[in-house]
Design a protein around this motif. Structure first.
Motif, PDB file in Angstrom:
ATOM      1  N   PRO A 297       0.540  -1.155   0.119  1.00  0.00           N
ATOM      2  CA  PRO A 297      -0.076   0.169  -0.081  1.00  0.00           C
ATOM      3  C   PRO A 297       0.884   1.224   0.407  1.00  0.00           C
ATOM      4  O   PRO A 297       2.305   1.778   0.763  1.00  0.00           O
ATOM      5  CB  PRO A 297      -0.810  -0.017   1.209  1.00  0.00           C
ATOM      6  CG  PRO A 297       0.113  -0.549   2.286  1.00  0.00           C
ATOM      7  CD  PRO A 297       0.888  -1.708   1.291  1.00  0.00           C
ATOM      8  N   ASP A 298       0.825   1.946  -0.870  1.00  0.00           N
ATOM      9  CA  ASP A 298       0.986   3.197  -0.915  1.00  0.00           C
ATOM     10  C   ASP A 298       0.706   4.185  -0.028  1.00  0.00           C
ATOM     11  O   ASP A 298       1.179   5.287   0.245  1.00  0.00           O
ATOM     12  CB  ASP A 298       1.197   3.992  -2.301  1.00  0.00           C
ATOM     13  CG  ASP A 298      -0.571   4.717  -2.943  1.00  0.00           C
ATOM     14  OD1 ASP A 298      -1.439   4.212  -1.927  1.00  0.00           O
ATOM     15  OD2 ASP A 298      -0.059   4.871  -3.942  1.00  0.00           O
ATOM     16  N   GLU A 299      -0.557   4.299   1.042  1.00  0.00           N
ATOM     17  CA  GLU A 299      -0.942   4.949   1.443  1.00  0.00           C
ATOM     18  C   GLU A 299      -1.882   4.480   2.857  1.00  0.00           C
ATOM     19  O   GLU A 299      -2.499   3.187   2.367  1.00  0.00           O
ATOM     20  CB  GLU A 299      -1.694   6.349   1.099  1.00  0.00           C
ATOM     21  CG  GLU A 299      -2.771   7.188   2.099  1.00  0.00           C
ATOM     22  CD  GLU A 299      -3.649   8.422   1.451  1.00  0.00           C
ATOM     23  OE1 GLU A 299      -3.143   9.352   0.505  1.00  0.00           O
ATOM     24  OE2 GLU A 299      -5.201   8.169   0.827  1.00  0.00           O
ATOM     25  N   CYS A 300      -1.834   5.123   4.297  1.00  0.00           N
ATOM     26  CA  CYS A 300      -2.259   4.429   5.192  1.00  0.00           C
ATOM     27  C   CYS A 300      -3.190   5.349   5.765  1.00  0.00           C
ATOM     28  O   CYS A 300      -2.451   6.526   6.641  1.00  0.00           O
ATOM     29  CB  CYS A 300      -1.153   3.656   6.512  1.00  0.00           C
ATOM     30  SG  CYS A 300      -2.214   3.270   7.723  1.00  0.00           S
ATOM     31  N   HIS A 301      -4.143   5.696   5.689  1.00  0.00           N
ATOM     32  CA  HIS A 301      -5.324   6.360   6.516  1.00  0.00           C
ATOM     33  C   HIS A 301      -5.576   5.950   7.663  1.00  0.00           C
ATOM     34  O   HIS A 301      -6.212   4.666   7.696  1.00  0.00           O
ATOM     35  CB  HIS A 301      -6.212   6.897   5.664  1.00  0.00           C
ATOM     36  CG  HIS A 301      -7.098   7.896   6.448  1.00  0.00           C
ATOM     37  ND1 HIS A 301      -9.291   7.346   6.319  1.00  0.00           N
ATOM     38  CD2 HIS A 301      -7.634   8.873   6.789  1.00  0.00           C
ATOM     39  CE1 HIS A 301      -9.402   8.986   6.211  1.00  0.00           C
ATOM     40  NE2 HIS A 301      -8.233   8.915   7.209  1.00  0.00           N
ATOM     41  N   PHE A 302      -5.430   6.977   8.931  1.00  0.00           N
ATOM     42  CA  PHE A 302      -5.674   6.625  10.390  1.00  0.00           C
ATOM     43  C   PHE A 302      -6.616   7.833  10.817  1.00  0.00           C
ATOM     44  O   PHE A 302      -6.092   8.953  10.680  1.00  0.00           O
ATOM     45  CB  PHE A 302      -5.157   5.534  11.058  1.00  0.00           C
ATOM     46  CG  PHE A 302      -3.839   6.610  11.060  1.00  0.00           C
ATOM     47  CD1 PHE A 302      -3.690   6.478  12.502  1.00  0.00           C
ATOM     48  CD2 PHE A 302      -2.528   7.161   9.867  1.00  0.00           C
ATOM     49  CE1 PHE A 302      -1.921   7.703  12.672  1.00  0.00           C
ATOM     50  CE2 PHE A 302      -1.258   7.143  10.968  1.00  0.00           C
ATOM     51  CZ  PHE A 302      -1.220   7.484  11.931  1.00  0.00           C
ATOM     52  N   VAL A 303      -7.203   7.769  12.114  1.00  0.00           N
ATOM     53  CA  VAL A 303      -8.112   8.732  12.517  1.00  0.00           C
ATOM     54  C   VAL A 303      -8.121   8.738  14.100  1.00  0.00           C
ATOM     55  O   VAL A 303      -7.418   8.034  14.643  1.00  0.00           O
ATOM     56  CB  VAL A 303      -9.480   8.906  12.294  1.00  0.00           C
ATOM     57  CG1 VAL A 303     -10.559   9.228  12.918  1.00  0.00           C
ATOM     58  CG2 VAL A 303     -10.163   8.966  10.709  1.00  0.00           C
ATOM     59  N   VAL A 304      -7.582   9.958  14.692  1.00  0.00           N
ATOM     60  CA  VAL A 304      -7.609   9.982  15.719  1.00  0.00           C
ATOM     61  C   VAL A 304      -8.559  10.885  16.421  1.00  0.00           C
ATOM     62  O   VAL A 304      -8.856  12.720  15.748  1.00  0.00           O
ATOM     63  CB  VAL A 304      -6.214  10.664  16.318  1.00  0.00           C
ATOM     64  CG1 VAL A 304      -5.772  11.013  17.447  1.00  0.00           C
ATOM     65  CG2 VAL A 304      -4.645   9.511  15.378  1.00  0.00           C
ATOM     66  N   ASP A 305      -9.168  10.250  17.152  1.00  0.00           N
ATOM     67  CA  ASP A 305      -9.500  11.504  18.297  1.00  0.00           C
ATOM     68  C   ASP A 305      -9.072  11.923  19.765  1.00  0.00           C
ATOM     69  O   ASP A 305      -8.292  11.440  20.415  1.00  0.00           O
ATOM     70  CB  ASP A 305     -10.476  10.576  18.728  1.00  0.00           C
ATOM     71  CG  ASP A 305     -11.725  10.836  19.939  1.00  0.00           C
ATOM     72  OD1 ASP A 305     -11.265  11.268  20.583  1.00  0.00           O
ATOM     73  OD2 ASP A 305     -12.560  10.975  19.365  1.00  0.00           O
ATOM     74  N   VAL A 306      -8.668  12.884  19.385  1.00  0.00           N
ATOM     75  CA  VAL A 306      -8.368  13.826  20.765  1.00  0.00           C
ATOM     76  C   VAL A 306      -9.241  15.045  21.425  1.00  0.00           C
ATOM     77  O   VAL A 306      -9.688  15.770  21.178  1.00  0.00           O
ATOM     78  CB  VAL A 306      -7.475  15.057  19.714  1.00  0.00           C
ATOM     79  CG1 VAL A 306      -6.195  15.792  21.178  1.00  0.00           C
ATOM     80  CG2 VAL A 306      -5.835  14.853  18.704  1.00  0.00           C
ATOM     81  N   ARG A 307      -8.959  14.192  22.670  1.00  0.00           N
ATOM     82  CA  ARG A 307      -9.335  15.314  23.700  1.00  0.00           C
ATOM     83  C   ARG A 307      -8.399  16.271  24.713  1.00  0.00           C
ATOM     84  O   ARG A 307      -8.341  16.037  25.119  1.00  0.00           O
ATOM     85  CB  ARG A 307     -10.351  14.699  24.667  1.00  0.00           C
ATOM     86  CG  ARG A 307     -11.600  13.621  23.846  1.00  0.00           C
ATOM     87  CD  ARG A 307     -12.501  13.931  23.479  1.00  0.00           C
ATOM     88  NE  ARG A 307     -13.188  12.690  22.763  1.00  0.00           N
ATOM     89  CZ  ARG A 307     -14.594  12.791  22.610  1.00  0.00           C
ATOM     90  NH1 ARG A 307     -15.494  13.908  22.913  1.00  0.00           N
ATOM     91  NH2 ARG A 307     -14.712  12.263  21.440  1.00  0.00           N
ATOM     92  N   THR A 308      -8.563  17.502  24.415  1.00  0.00           N
ATOM     93  CA  THR A 308      -7.994  18.333  25.017  1.00  0.00           C
ATOM     94  C   THR A 308      -8.071  19.340  26.456  1.00  0.00           C
ATOM     95  O   THR A 308      -9.830  19.018  26.749  1.00  0.00           O
ATOM     96  CB  THR A 308      -7.722  19.734  23.812  1.00  0.00           C
ATOM     97  OG1 THR A 308      -9.067  20.173  23.254  1.00  0.00           O
ATOM     98  CG2 THR A 308      -6.478  19.059  23.116  1.00  0.00           C
ATOM     99  N   ASN A 309      -7.519  19.158  26.989  1.00  0.00           N
ATOM    100  CA  ASN A 309      -7.746  19.931  28.462  1.00  0.00           C
ATOM    101  C   ASN A 309      -7.861  21.276  28.426  1.00  0.00           C
ATOM    102  O   ASN A 309      -7.170  22.004  27.017  1.00  0.00           O
ATOM    103  CB  ASN A 309      -7.323  19.233  29.677  1.00  0.00           C
ATOM    104  CG  ASN A 309      -5.448  19.588  29.507  1.00  0.00           C
ATOM    105  OD1 ASN A 309      -5.491  20.840  29.008  1.00  0.00           O
ATOM    106  ND2 ASN A 309      -5.308  18.393  30.105  1.00  0.00           N
ATOM    107  N   GLU A 310      -8.166  22.340  29.663  1.00  0.00           N
ATOM    108  CA  GLU A 310      -8.163  24.238  29.138  1.00  0.00           C
ATOM    109  C   GLU A 310      -6.648  24.545  28.561  1.00  0.00           C
ATOM    110  O   GLU A 310      -6.394  25.854  28.462  1.00  0.00           O
ATOM    111  CB  GLU A 310      -9.277  24.456  30.206  1.00  0.00           C
ATOM    112  CG  GLU A 310      -8.322  24.527  31.131  1.00  0.00           C
ATOM    113  CD  GLU A 310      -8.372  23.177  32.919  1.00  0.00           C
ATOM    114  OE1 GLU A 310      -8.053  23.075  33.408  1.00  0.00           O
ATOM    115  OE2 GLU A 310      -8.385  21.766  32.144  1.00  0.00           O
ATOM    116  N   PHE A 311      -6.088  23.674  28.846  1.00  0.00           N
ATOM    117  CA  PHE A 311      -4.401  24.032  28.375  1.00  0.00           C
ATOM    118  C   PHE A 311      -3.849  24.425  27.933  1.00  0.00           C
ATOM    119  O   PHE A 311      -2.983  24.542  27.183  1.00  0.00           O
ATOM    120  CB  PHE A 311      -2.635  23.334  29.631  1.00  0.00           C
ATOM    121  CG  PHE A 311      -3.675  23.524  31.371  1.00  0.00           C
ATOM    122  CD1 PHE A 311      -3.297  24.668  31.383  1.00  0.00           C
ATOM    123  CD2 PHE A 311      -3.586  22.491  31.950  1.00  0.00           C
ATOM    124  CE1 PHE A 311      -3.507  24.138  33.279  1.00  0.00           C
ATOM    125  CE2 PHE A 311      -4.246  22.693  33.046  1.00  0.00           C
ATOM    126  CZ  PHE A 311      -4.096  23.883  34.165  1.00  0.00           C
TER     127      PHE A 311
END
Length: 355
Positions: free
Chosen positions: A238-252
Motif C-alpha cells: 500500500p502507498d497510503e495508510c489512512h488513520f483517524v485520531v480522536d483528541v480530547r483536549t483539556n483547558e491548557f
C-alpha cells in the motif's frame, strides 16, 4: 423544598417533545412545539431555523445578560430499546423516552426557571432562554448560528444531565485524519515502501505521548487512534495508510496548540477536521460557582462534549439527569430530578450578582 408552579407544565412539555421525533437537522416539529408552549405562556418567541429563543420582560441593554440554553435534538434510538422510544411512558417517578435525559429534562427545567423570572422587574441581569438544534452533531445551524443575534452574553448556563452538579470544565474535541505515505509495489518482490509500516511509529507515538499540562478537573489530554484503513489487495504494497485520531483536549491546550505539538512530533500528513470544539473552563471563584457551592453542589470536569464548546464566554454546564443514561436504550429521567432541577436553577439565579 417546594416545587415551582411552572414544573407541571414543563413536565407536560417534555412528554410532548419525547413523542415528536427530532433527530439532528430534523427538529422542526419540536421547534414548533416549543414556540407553541411559549405562546401558551404569553411569551413572545423568536425563531431562526430550528432554534427558538425568548427574552425576559424587563430586558435592558444596560444589564449583563445570562443565557439559559439546552437542545431539543436527539440521537437515533438504539435497536435494543425494549420500549417505544417516543411513547413518553411514566412508571412511578420515572419518565421513559428518547431525549428525556439528554437533554429534554434539562431543557424544560431551564424553561420553567426562565418563566419563574420572566416578569420580574428587579433582576440585576437579563435572561435569554434558547432552545437550540443540532447539538448532537455540533452543527453549524445550532447555537453557533444564533449567537450573533443574542448580543453580548456574560454567562451561559448549559443544560445537560450532570445530576445538578457543577461542571465547570469540559474537554474539547479535535478529530484528525492522518495519512502515512509510502510507494506501491508488488508484495512478492522487494519493492515499494509500505505505508502501513511507515505509519506504525506515529501510531505508537499517539498511544504513548503525554502532554505536559494535566488539568485538576479534566486530567491529561487524551489521544486515541480509532480507525485505520490501507491497501487494496493482498499482493500490492500500500502507498497510503489512512488513520483517524480522536483528541480530547483539556483547558491548557486550544485545539490549534495541540495540533501544532502533534505536527512537530509526527511524520504523517495531518488534516484536522475542525478546530472549533475547544475545551472550556469556568473560574472556581465565579459568582455562579460560589452560589452553587452554597447550595451544596460539587464542582467537576466533564469528559463529554456539549454546546459549551461553541460559546466564547464563561459557561457552566448543569442539569437534572445522569450523563451515563445518555444515548442508551430505555433512556429515562426521574420526575423528582426535574422538580429538584427547576428549584436549584431558581435558587442559583435568585440574588445572583455578576461581578
Amino acid at each position: 423544598m417546594g416545587s415551582s408552579k411552572h414544573t407541571p407544565a414543563a413536565i407536560d412539555l417534555l412528554k410532548q417533545l419525547i413523542q415528536i421525533p427530532s433527530l439532528s437537522r430534523q427538529e422542526d416539529k419540536t421547534a414548533d412545539c416549543i414556540v407553541n408552549f411559549f405562546h401558551s405562556q404569553a411569551v413572545t418567541s423568536m425563531r431562526q431555523g430550528n432554534n427558538v429563543w425568548v427574552l425576559n420582560q424587563a430586558f435592558s441593554a444596560g444589564k449583563p445578560t445570562i443565557l439559559l440554553n439546552s437542545h431539543h435534538d436527539t440521537v437515533k434510538a438504539k435497536q435494543d430499546w425494549t420500549r417505544d422510544p417516543h411513547a413518553a411512558t411514566v412508571e412511578g417517578d420515572t419518565l421513559y423516552g428518547l431525549g428525556s435525559n439528554d437533554a429534554g429534562g434539562p431543557l424544560v427545567s431551564l424553561m420553567a426557571c426562565f418563566l419563574h423570572f420572566y416578569e420580574r422587574k428587579d433582576l440585576p441581569y437579563n435572561l435569554i432562554m434558547a432552545a437550540t438544534a443540532e447539538e448532537e452533531i455540533s452543527g453549524a445551524n445550532g447555537i453557533a448560528s444564533i449567537l450573533p443575534q443574542l448580543g453580548t452574553i456574560d454567562l451561559g448556563i448549559v443544560g445537560e444531565p450532570t445530576e445538578m452538579q457543577l461542571a465547570i470544565a469540559e474537554k474539547g474535541l479535535m478529530v484528525m485524519d492522518c495519512y502515512g505515505k509510502g510507494k506501491s509495489g508488488h508484495a512478492a518482490r522487494n519493492e515499494g515502501i509500505n505505508a502501513i509500516y511507515a505509519s506504525i511509529p506515529d501510531i505508537n507515538w499517539f498511544q504513548n505521548y503525554q502532554f505536559e499540562e494535566v488539568s485538576d478537573f479534566l486530567g491529561p489530554v487524551k489521544m486515541s487512534v480509532t480507525q485505520i484503513n490501507a491497501g487494496t489487495q493482498h499482493n500490492v504494497v500500500p502507498d497510503e495508510c489512512h488513520f483517524v485520531v480522536d483528541v480530547r483536549t483539556n483547558e491548557f491546550y486550544s485545539n490549534q496548540k495541540a495540533f501544532e505539538i502533534i505536527d512537530k512530533h509526527t511524520q504523517c500528513e495531518l488534516k484536522p477536521r475542525s478546530f472549533r470544539l475547544n475545551s472550556s473552563r469556568l473560574a472556581p471563584d465565579h459568582p455562579i460557582v460560589r452560589r452553587g457551592r452554597e447550595l451544596g453542589r460539587e464542582t467537576y470536569g466533564s469528559p463529554t462534549l456539549s454546546d459549551q464548546a461553541l460559546m466564547p464566554f464563561p459557561t457552566l454546564k448543569m442539569g437534572p439527569g445522569d450523563s451515563a443514561r445518555s444515548h442508551t436504550a430505555d433512556e429515562y429521567i426521574l420526575l423528582s430530578e426535574i422538580e429538584l432541577g427547576v428549584e436549584l436553577y431558581i435558587q442559583m439565579l435568585d440574588g445572583l450578582v455578576l461581578e
